[in-house]
Design a protein around this motif. Structure first.
Motif, PDB file in Angstrom:
ATOM      1  N   ARG A  48     -29.801  -4.519 -13.190  1.00 32.90           N
ATOM      2  CA  ARG A  48     -29.361  -5.626 -12.333  1.00 32.90           C
ATOM      3  C   ARG A  48     -30.576  -6.366 -11.781  1.00 32.90           C
ATOM      4  O   ARG A  48     -31.457  -5.765 -11.184  1.00 32.90           O
ATOM      5  CB  ARG A  48     -28.492  -5.097 -11.197  1.00 32.90           C
ATOM      6  N   ASP A  80     -32.079  -0.808 -11.211  1.00 25.80           N
ATOM      7  CA  ASP A  80     -31.490  -1.831 -10.358  1.00 25.80           C
ATOM      8  C   ASP A  80     -32.600  -2.467  -9.519  1.00 25.80           C
ATOM      9  O   ASP A  80     -33.016  -1.933  -8.494  1.00 25.80           O
ATOM     10  CB  ASP A  80     -30.421  -1.202  -9.457  1.00 25.80           C
ATOM     11  N   GLU A 121     -34.745  -0.164  -6.823  1.00 28.13           N
ATOM     12  CA  GLU A 121     -34.977   1.093  -7.531  1.00 28.13           C
ATOM     13  C   GLU A 121     -36.401   1.203  -8.079  1.00 28.13           C
ATOM     14  O   GLU A 121     -36.918   2.317  -8.248  1.00 28.13           O
ATOM     15  CB  GLU A 121     -33.966   1.248  -8.662  1.00 28.13           C
TER      16      GLU A 121
END
Length: 219
Positions: free
Chosen positions: A9, A40, A45
């Protein structure tokens, strides 16, 4: 099996622009088995303690080949080529030619292009227009030399497609939204020829699938 750490993402403007695509393209070209570990970015992350342990600068791509950790996109694609015995010549001189053009792509050609891309994305700040002009002048110097290099050549380093082409073409993608390549017919044709390869199309499709967007949204 190789695990490739890359973007999952991301913000919409980052779609299809990650350097992880260089590594995935190389993997798709060679046919080495791999799995993609999607990170992510929006959730942070890449800043996690676990990821810091394998990526010193908290960037992508990183590969983990059964405990062998390699970071930095240039090093990653060279590792993939060496492991597969593909995308790089077997002879010493041929290998050095490929390594030379890998460095050229990352340290000479990409630097001004990355700056142009950042300014065009609105990250230039005060004096951005003037800096862009300087960067375009520098980019044109390198484009003119690439145009000469490609006279009578299909690929940049040697007769076959190599990881040097992957790095150079993905660097050129940073100005793919502009018309900067148009004055250079050999370079423009080279760029189109590389992006027409089936392995690149698979890479784009896989990026679109994990991002949950239409393929047309991946430039």
């Amino acid at each position: 099996m190789i695990t490739l750490y890359g973007f999952g993402r991301v913000h919409p403007e980052m779609l299809g622009q990650g350097r992880d695509l260089r590594a995935q393209w190389a993997l798709e070209e060679t046919g080495l088995p791999y799995r993609f570990h999607a990170l992510d970015f929006i959730a942070g992350e890449l800043d996690s303690p676990a990821y810091r342990r394998i990526s010193p600068f908290r960037q992508v791509p990183v590969i983990d080949d059964d405990g062998i950790i390699v970071a930095e996109s240039g090093a990653v694609v060279l590792y993939i080529a060496e492991k597969a015995g593909k995308l790089i010549p077997a002879d010493f001189i041929g290998r050095i030619q490929v390594v030379q053009w890998c460095f050229a792509a990352l340290t000479t050609v990409e630097r001004p292009l990355s700056g142009i891309d950042g300014i065009d994305a609105g990250m230039g700040g005060v004096g951005a227009a003037e800096r862009r002009t300087v960067l375009v002048e520098e980019a044109n110097r390198w484009f003119a030399e690439l145009e000469r290099r490609l006279d009578g050549r299909e690929w940049i380093a040697c007769e076959t497609f190599t990881v040097a082409d992957i790095l150079l073409v993905t660097a050129l993608r940073e100005v793919g939204h502009t018309d900067l390549l148009k004055p250079y017919p050999r370079l423009n044709a080279y760029y189109a020829r590389a992006l027409a390869r089936p392995a690149w199309e698979r890479t784009r499709r896989l990026c679109a699938e994990r991002s949950g967007v239409p393929l047309a949204d991946i430039p």
